[in-house]
Write a protein that holds these residues in place. Structure first.
Motif, PDB file in Angstrom:
ATOM      1  N   THR A 294       0.821  -1.202   0.000  1.00 23.81           N
ATOM      2  CA  THR A 294       0.000   0.000   0.000  1.00 23.81           C
ATOM      3  C   THR A 294       0.857   1.255   0.000  1.00 23.81           C
ATOM      4  OG1 THR A 294      -0.093   0.149   2.418  1.00 23.81           O
ATOM      5  CG2 THR A 294      -1.825  -1.140   1.339  1.00 23.81           C
ATOM      6  N   HIS A 295       0.218   2.347  -0.419  1.00 20.44           N
ATOM      7  CA  HIS A 295       0.797   3.681  -0.259  1.00 20.44           C
ATOM      8  C   HIS A 295      -0.321   4.604   0.193  1.00 20.44           C
ATOM      9  CE1 HIS A 295       3.153   7.300  -0.895  1.00 20.44           C
ATOM     10  NE2 HIS A 295       2.137   7.804  -1.580  1.00 20.44           N
ATOM     11  N   TYR A 296      -0.055   5.388   1.237  1.00 15.30           N
ATOM     12  CA  TYR A 296      -1.075   6.266   1.809  1.00 15.30           C
ATOM     13  C   TYR A 296      -0.576   7.693   1.790  1.00 15.30           C
ATOM     14  CZ  TYR A 296      -4.219   8.287   5.334  1.00 15.30           C
ATOM     15  OH  TYR A 296      -5.126   9.070   5.997  1.00 15.30           O
ATOM     16  N   GLU A 297      -1.444   8.600   1.357  1.00 12.62           N
ATOM     17  CA  GLU A 297      -1.118  10.021   1.390  1.00 12.62           C
ATOM     18  C   GLU A 297      -2.348  10.799   1.805  1.00 12.62           C
ATOM     19  OE1 GLU A 297      -1.076  11.823  -2.846  1.00 12.62           O
ATOM     20  OE2 GLU A 297      -0.562   9.686  -3.096  1.00 12.62           O
ATOM     21  N   SER A 298      -2.150  11.979   2.361  1.00 14.56           N
ATOM     22  CA  SER A 298      -3.269  12.791   2.803  1.00 14.56           C
ATOM     23  C   SER A 298      -2.901  14.258   2.686  1.00 14.56           C
ATOM     24  CB  SER A 298      -3.635  12.445   4.256  1.00 14.56           C
ATOM     25  OG  SER A 298      -2.526  12.692   5.119  1.00 14.56           O
ATOM     26  N   ARG A 299      -3.929  15.085   2.665  1.00 12.26           N
ATOM     27  CA  ARG A 299      -3.706  16.532   2.621  1.00 12.26           C
ATOM     28  C   ARG A 299      -4.873  17.237   3.288  1.00 12.26           C
ATOM     29  NH1 ARG A 299      -7.296  18.237  -0.812  1.00 12.26           N
ATOM     30  NH2 ARG A 299      -7.826  17.123  -2.722  1.00 12.26           N
ATOM     31  N   PRO A 300      -4.620  18.437   3.823  1.00  8.57           N
ATOM     32  CA  PRO A 300      -5.684  19.193   4.468  1.00  8.57           C
ATOM     33  C   PRO A 300      -6.583  19.872   3.446  1.00  8.57           C
ATOM     34  CG  PRO A 300      -3.655  20.432   4.528  1.00  8.57           C
ATOM     35  CD  PRO A 300      -3.325  19.100   3.913  1.00  8.57           C
ATOM     36  N   ALA A 301      -7.602  20.573   3.953  1.00 12.32           N
ATOM     37  CA  ALA A 301      -8.488  21.331   3.073  1.00 12.32           C
ATOM     38  C   ALA A 301      -7.705  22.408   2.343  1.00 12.32           C
ATOM     39  CB  ALA A 301      -9.626  21.958   3.896  1.00 12.32           C
ATOM     40  N   ARG A 302      -8.195  22.751   1.139  1.00 11.55           N
ATOM     41  CA  ARG A 302      -7.512  23.783   0.348  1.00 11.55           C
ATOM     42  C   ARG A 302      -8.383  25.008   0.229  1.00 11.55           C
ATOM     43  NH1 ARG A 302      -5.531  20.155  -4.724  1.00 11.55           N
ATOM     44  NH2 ARG A 302      -7.746  19.750  -4.838  1.00 11.55           N
TER      45      ARG A 302
END
Length: 302
Positions: A294-302
């Motif tokens: 697996t690969h997991y990435e995340s980001r906050p609201a823009r």
């Protein structure tokens, strides 16, 4: 920005968008159109009950529905539970997704899954073009659940937290899920999980809601680029779980590579967004971690 800092920012942004309501003295929840209720996520696991019903059986668009719910020996378990609307893919049925949906119910969610009129397995007039109409079916189901929750003769009455709703779905059901997040959608639709899907026209507008995308990088049916394009269009907090080298959905079968991280990630995502459980949110990167898988990435609201 380092990975730890990004995770901290995402947690902060998501919780800011999912602020709990003030607890009511008698333990009741807020009205369905109000803010979400403040409750702790259940610990342990529930026995799961199941029922079926059909919305508008004599209409031009009858909608069979399967509902999984936390149960007790006396029927529905005590308490109010957030609701997850689960949408199946083309030529599928709710029961074919029970390995995932029953585990969500065991974790403390009521999962309602419609069998769509023209894309379900065995449909008399099967047409994939009908996917564009399925978000409206899901909203029709939510309205019906609101009626059940206030019907003193229904076993689910008083057990549905309709201020805390998530939508989830696989393949065409993922597109259906995205189609619920359009301009003007109620804020009580607080989160979405798009599995092997993408966005319908007009998706990812209206009130900002966190979204989790799950996709196999070798998906021959809905290429991962479609899912990533949808991920790129979202405005709210979002995360993308890639199943490396995996296809259109084998990772939804227990024992298959990827099932464990998908189950852990989706369950904690629901705990995080519907129960406002920050500990579950903090676990997400670890839930998804499976080296070479697996690969997991995340980001906050823009």
């Amino acid at each position: 920005m380092g990975a730890g800092r990004l995770i901290a920012v995402l947690v902060t942004a998501l919780l800011a968008g999912c602020a709990p309501a003030t607890a009511v003295a008698d333990g009741s929840t807020a009205a369905p159109d109000g803010p979400p209720s403040a409750r702790r996520a259940p610990e342990g696991s529930y026995v799961v009950g199941v029922r079926t019903l059909t919305l508008d059986p004599r209409s031009a668009r009858p909608l069979p529905v399967t509902i999984w719910y936390p149960a007790s020996p006396g029927g529905v378990a005590a308490g109010r539970f957030p609701v997850v609307i689960y949408s199946h893919g083309l030529d599928s049925l709710p029961g074919l997704h029970a390995e995932l949906t029953t585990r969500w119910a065991a974790a403390g969610f009521v999962v309602a899954a419609p069998a769509f009129p023209h894309t379900r397995r065995g449909a008399a007039r099967f047409t994939r073009a009908d996917v564009r109409n399925q978000p409206a079916d899901c909203w029709r189901l939510i309205r019906h659940l609101s009626g059940l929750d206030t019907d003193p003769g229904d076993p689910l009455a008083g057990h549905l937290d309709l201020a805390s709703i998530a939508a989830a779905g696989h393949s065409a059901g993922g597109f259906t899920t995205a189609g619920m997040f359009t301009e003007g959608h109620p804020a009580r639709l607080r989160a979405g999980i798009v599995i092997a899907g993408g966005g319908l026209p007009g998706s990812f507008a209206g009130p900002v809601a966190p979204l989790l995308f799950v996709h196999g990088t070798a998906d021959p049916v809905v290429p991962v680029a479609v899912g990533r394009a949808a991920y790129g269009r979202t405005r709210g907090p979002a995360a993308f779980l890639s199943l490396l080298g995996q296809d259109h959905g084998a990772y939804l079968t227990p024992g298959s590579p990827g099932f464990a991280p998908v189950l852990a990630s989706t369950t904690d995502f629901l705990r995080w967004t519907l129960y406002d459980n920050s500990a579950a949110g903090a676990r997400l990167p670890a839930d998804a971690r499976a080296p070479t898988l697996t690969h997991y990435e995340s980001r906050p609201a823009r």
